[in-house]
Design an enzyme around this catalytic site. Sequence first.
Site, PDB file in Angstrom:
ATOM      1  N   GLU A   1       0.881  -1.175   0.000  1.00  0.00           N
ATOM      2  CA  GLU A   1       0.000   0.000   0.000  1.00  0.00           C
ATOM      3  C   GLU A   1       0.913   1.218   0.000  1.00  0.00           C
ATOM      4  OE1 GLU A   1      -3.308   0.013  -0.072  1.00  0.00           O
ATOM      5  OE2 GLU A   1      -3.658  -2.134   0.134  1.00  0.00           O
TER       6      GLU A   1
ATOM      7  N   CYS B   1      -2.063   9.543   2.566  1.00  0.00           N
ATOM      8  CA  CYS B   1      -1.613   8.927   1.312  1.00  0.00           C
ATOM      9  C   CYS B   1      -2.501   9.287   0.135  1.00  0.00           C
ATOM     10  CB  CYS B   1      -1.537   7.417   1.470  1.00  0.00           C
ATOM     11  SG  CYS B   1      -3.071   6.717   2.071  1.00  0.00           S
TER      12      CYS B   1
END
Length: 481
Positions: free
Chosen positions: A231, A265
């Site tokens: 991720e 993110c």
Amino acid sequence: MNTSGTPADAASTDPGIDPALTARIRPVVEQLRTSFDQGLTRPLEARLDQLAALRRGVERMRPEITAALAEDLGKSAAEAETTEIGPVLHEIDHVRRNLATWLRPRRVGLGLALTPGTAQLHREPLGLVLVIAPWNYPVNLSLSPLIGAIAGGNTAILKPSEVAPATSAVLEGLVAEHLDPAWVQVIEGAVPETTALLAERFDLIFYTGNGTVGRIVARAAAEHLTPTVLELGGKSPVYIDETVDPATAARRIVWGKFTNAGQTCVAPDYLMAPAEVIEDLVPHLRRAVHEMYGADPHRSRDYGRIVNARHHERLMGLFEGTTAVLGGPDSADADDLYIPPSLLQDVDWDSPVMQEEIFGPLLPLLPVRDSAEAVARIRAGEKPLTAYVFSEDENVQRQFVEETSSGSLAIGLTVAHLGAVTMPFGGVGESGHGAYHGEHSLRVFTHEKPVVRKPLRPDTLRMVYPPVGALKRTLLRRLLG
Ligand code: NAD
């Protein structure tokens, strides 16, 4: 089933690994492998119990969690609730409610060639998994993957980020106090601990963080043929045109960008729009910042801090060669790790701020001719974790859906789509691979095993056994073709 063999037993002999760390870590790995092999994590009821225990732990330790997040990131209690604690509790509830259904073996057809026969797909646990978490949402991004690991029937080691040390310590306490140590353990630490962990053999490594470390993880995993979920991040673009209500769009962009002081993110990294749209939008963006964080965001209880001095310094360097039309380097405060919400103009595509993921509260505003240029700019870079479009024009929306590639695409909103447990969350290309949340977590934390049953009588497979003459060939062609 014994899964404990370590073919490349290199950890203790590798000069880069502290033997004392290996001596501490290896028994934990072995204990968790043994409990997996003994079947501790298999029963559905046991998984539901662990998830319930995790929920209780989070509820009971809410004050400690909130305080640690404030200490590490200046996170407000409200933000801790909406972006860390709340999503974790919601994920647990969603998974507990549906796990029995998701685990039910699924029947699939076998086709004429294998008739009579039946087939089912069984979700089997992988074994021992390693979860390596980052510092920016240190609770959510540690515990959400852990929920998937437990739901999938795996034992797990969690390695929280040393960059958020107070939260790391709280997570260690939470797991030790509330979860079965034969099921989940936390190993705290930084690069040496992670390096020692990565030398061990796992059945899945779930890593959230930057691409440089992602590559280190993938290389170490390859040694044992261990699958990875990575991720990662990237520069998530926003495109906005004249068809949308600028006030609402500005609020959504500002909220997504400046939550957690931009250290998200999926935060909008930079904004593209036709020049006249930017001109029109800037006052709305300013007003939205003012509404959310007041005239002086430094004094706002809702505005976070940069995680440490190194990142503060890095971000200050990214102002170079830009003009701040809001915020800017002059009102930053290194001692307090504060950088104001900043809107940047005169940004060149070659500016330092456009060369890396910003991961902070700087929003470059870049003029583009139209949506086609915005799409071309996105395609020229690495595939982002998310792309954002604010346009009522369906052709423009379709253009982004069909012509750009990103982990996800959000039209008319930023960041909040991560809260939808029904959707997979993950990247593509440089922004990572593998996706999780809800049932998608179960997919990555289990192996979908086809189980086929065929009665021995009648022995229809005789059809394919040699010798295969003309008649058999004709029949086979009919059956298989
Ligand atoms: P970080 O520095 O906390 O690193 C993540 C983990 O990697 C930590 O546990 C750390 O101990 C470990 N690590 C660091 N250096 C290592 C090394 N040399 N060898 C082995 N392990 C090492 O977090 P970060 O990477 O600074 O996090 C920010 C990045 O993460 C951004 O790029 C962001 O976009 C990305 N991110 C992605 C997601 C997502 O869900 N896709 C979520 C959050 C953050």
